[in-house]
Design a protein around this motif. Structure first.
Motif, PDB file in Angstrom:
ATOM      1  N   ASP A  53      63.167  12.655  -3.871  1.00 22.87           N
ATOM      2  CA  ASP A  53      64.492  13.155  -4.096  1.00 22.87           C
ATOM      3  C   ASP A  53      65.006  14.018  -2.651  1.00 22.87           C
ATOM      4  OD1 ASP A  53      67.052  14.147  -4.900  1.00 22.87           O
ATOM      5  OD2 ASP A  53      65.982  15.564  -6.681  1.00 22.87           O
ATOM      6  N   LYS A  54      65.946  13.265  -1.883  1.00 24.11           N
ATOM      7  CA  LYS A  54      66.245  13.784  -0.609  1.00 24.11           C
ATOM      8  C   LYS A  54      67.081  15.079  -0.896  1.00 24.11           C
ATOM      9  CE  LYS A  54      65.932   9.316   1.670  1.00 24.11           C
ATOM     10  NZ  LYS A  54      66.711   8.184   2.454  1.00 24.11           N
ATOM     11  N   ALA A  55      67.626  15.353  -2.155  1.00 26.63           N
ATOM     12  CA  ALA A  55      68.563  16.435  -2.135  1.00 26.63           C
ATOM     13  C   ALA A  55      67.645  17.761  -2.509  1.00 26.63           C
ATOM     14  CB  ALA A  55      69.450  16.198  -3.356  1.00 26.63           C
ATOM     15  N   HIS A  56      66.430  17.368  -2.572  1.00 26.37           N
ATOM     16  CA  HIS A  56      65.593  18.397  -2.904  1.00 26.37           C
ATOM     17  C   HIS A  56      64.408  18.453  -2.128  1.00 26.37           C
ATOM     18  CE1 HIS A  56      68.092  18.316  -6.615  1.00 26.37           C
ATOM     19  NE2 HIS A  56      68.179  19.617  -6.520  1.00 26.37           N
ATOM     20  N   ALA A  57      64.610  18.059  -0.883  1.00 19.43           N
ATOM     21  CA  ALA A  57      63.179  18.158  -0.039  1.00 19.43           C
ATOM     22  C   ALA A  57      63.584  18.646   1.281  1.00 19.43           C
ATOM     23  CB  ALA A  57      62.913  16.556   0.131  1.00 19.43           C
ATOM     24  N   SER A  58      62.749  19.234   1.987  1.00 19.44           N
ATOM     25  CA  SER A  58      62.940  19.545   3.344  1.00 19.44           C
ATOM     26  C   SER A  58      61.676  19.537   4.129  1.00 19.44           C
ATOM     27  CB  SER A  58      63.194  21.369   3.357  1.00 19.44           C
ATOM     28  OG  SER A  58      62.323  22.016   2.927  1.00 19.44           O
ATOM     29  N   LEU A  59      61.818  19.464   5.611  1.00 12.97           N
ATOM     30  CA  LEU A  59      60.692  19.160   6.349  1.00 12.97           C
ATOM     31  C   LEU A  59      60.969  19.839   7.758  1.00 12.97           C
ATOM     32  CD1 LEU A  59      58.131  17.965   7.599  1.00 12.97           C
ATOM     33  CD2 LEU A  59      59.627  16.066   8.209  1.00 12.97           C
ATOM     34  N   GLN A  60      60.491  21.263   7.742  1.00 15.97           N
ATOM     35  CA  GLN A  60      60.750  22.050   8.915  1.00 15.97           C
ATOM     36  C   GLN A  60      59.489  22.351   9.809  1.00 15.97           C
ATOM     37  OE1 GLN A  60      61.466  26.121   7.068  1.00 15.97           O
ATOM     38  NE2 GLN A  60      63.626  25.705   7.285  1.00 15.97           N
ATOM     39  N   LEU A  61      59.782  22.271  11.143  1.00 12.78           N
ATOM     40  CA  LEU A  61      58.788  22.617  12.244  1.00 12.78           C
ATOM     41  C   LEU A  61      58.915  23.951  12.841  1.00 12.78           C
ATOM     42  CD1 LEU A  61      59.311  19.192  13.936  1.00 12.78           C
ATOM     43  CD2 LEU A  61      57.796  19.659  12.285  1.00 12.78           C
ATOM     44  N   ARG A  62      57.897  24.787  13.142  1.00  5.93           N
ATOM     45  CA  ARG A  62      57.756  25.795  13.789  1.00  5.93           C
ATOM     46  C   ARG A  62      57.030  25.847  15.145  1.00  5.93           C
ATOM     47  NH1 ARG A  62      58.836  30.413  10.971  1.00  5.93           N
ATOM     48  NH2 ARG A  62      57.253  31.814  11.522  1.00  5.93           N
ATOM     49  N   VAL A  63      57.574  26.624  16.225  1.00  6.56           N
ATOM     50  CA  VAL A  63      56.797  26.360  17.381  1.00  6.56           C
ATOM     51  C   VAL A  63      57.067  27.573  18.270  1.00  6.56           C
ATOM     52  CG1 VAL A  63      58.528  25.075  18.591  1.00  6.56           C
ATOM     53  CG2 VAL A  63      56.319  25.079  19.347  1.00  6.56           C
ATOM     54  N   SER A  64      56.083  28.301  18.964  1.00  5.09           N
ATOM     55  CA  SER A  64      56.405  29.201  19.848  1.00  5.09           C
ATOM     56  C   SER A  64      57.187  29.208  20.866  1.00  5.09           C
ATOM     57  CB  SER A  64      55.161  29.925  20.440  1.00  5.09           C
ATOM     58  OG  SER A  64      55.339  30.927  21.473  1.00  5.09           O
ATOM     59  N   HIS A  65      58.272  29.777  21.204  1.00  5.48           N
ATOM     60  CA  HIS A  65      59.250  29.845  22.283  1.00  5.48           C
ATOM     61  C   HIS A  65      58.844  30.902  23.380  1.00  5.48           C
ATOM     62  CE1 HIS A  65      63.161  30.420  24.388  1.00  5.48           C
ATOM     63  NE2 HIS A  65      62.811  29.193  24.715  1.00  5.48           N
TER      64      HIS A  65
END
Length: 235
Positions: A53-65
């Motif tokens: 269900d694309k309205a209730h989904a998330s794909l996050q990325l985190r990386v050191s800057h």
């Protein structure tokens, strides 16, 4: 009306209005004695094929800057199909596809965005799809598990393990959500240099650059088989 009368009258008028509104609201609450409608019974989700269900989904990325902050970004366009049995989670199969060009970098200069999406890193023109396919699932608790699979990224295929939890679901709610629904949280990490994307990785002993380790966080709901009495209707 002179200023003296206005100064005295305005607070009195405001108080009177507030009192009248309070009496009206109290009377309205007293008149409404009907109980809220009862929710229909919730059934367990069935085994079957589920789509994200694309309205209730998330794909996050985190990386050191540069070691100064942990930069957070996300992909905005992705799809996934899950074959799922709540009574036999290890038998489940997952395939997810991400549009590489959908990486979002809020407020980033165009130069940075061009580098990340260009030939030095994602090379989205040459590799438009990122694909994860599960190979096996190992239960680590009553509702927690590890998903072992392969990640196809930047023309390279390598193993990836996600730690995940099954957050629950239902078999559908008549007149509200006529399809089964299930939800998951998942987390994993990988080194981008393992996928031939080492541009900008800090030299050993330094943090000057963008980190090699990518932290992935996924939240997803899936919609599945329709209720028996609503089969064929749209969601």
């Amino acid at each position: 009306m002179n200023n003296t009368i206005r100064t005295v009258f305005q607070p009195i008028a405001a108080s009177a209005v507030a009192i009248l509104l309070g009496v009206y609201c109290a009377a309205s609450r007293a008149a409404d004695t009907s109980a809220p409608p009862a929710m229909p019974p919730v059934t367990a989700p069935p085994a079957g094929v589920y789509h994200i269900d694309k309205a209730h989904a998330s794909l996050q990325l985190r990386v050191s800057h540069m070691g100064f902050s942990t930069y957070t970004t996300r992909f905005s366009s992705f799809d996934a199909t899950l074959t799922f049995d709540p009574d036999n989670i290890p038998a489940s199969k997952l395939e997810a596809t991400i549009e590489s060009a959908s990486l979002q970098m809020d407020a980033a200069p165009k130069m940075c965005l061009d580098i990340v999406k260009g030939p030095k890193l994602l090379d989205t023109a040459k590799f438009p799809k990122i694909v994860f396919r599960s190979d096996s699932i190992r239960m680590t608790g009553a509702k927690t598990f590890e998903i072992s699979g392969t990640l196809d990224l930047h023309g390279v295929t390598r193993p990836l393990v996600l730690t995940a939890s099954y957050n629950g679901g239902y078999g559908g709610i008549p007149n509200m959500d006529p399809h089964a629904r299930i939800g998951f949280s998942a987390h994993g990490t990988f080194k981008r240099s393992d996928f031939d994307m080492g541009f900008g990785v800090p030299a050993p002993g330094s943090t000057m650059g963008v980190g090699d380790l990518i932290d992935v966080t996924i939240e997803a709901e899936f919609s599945g088989p329709a209720l028996a009495n609503t089969a064929g209707k749209s969601h």
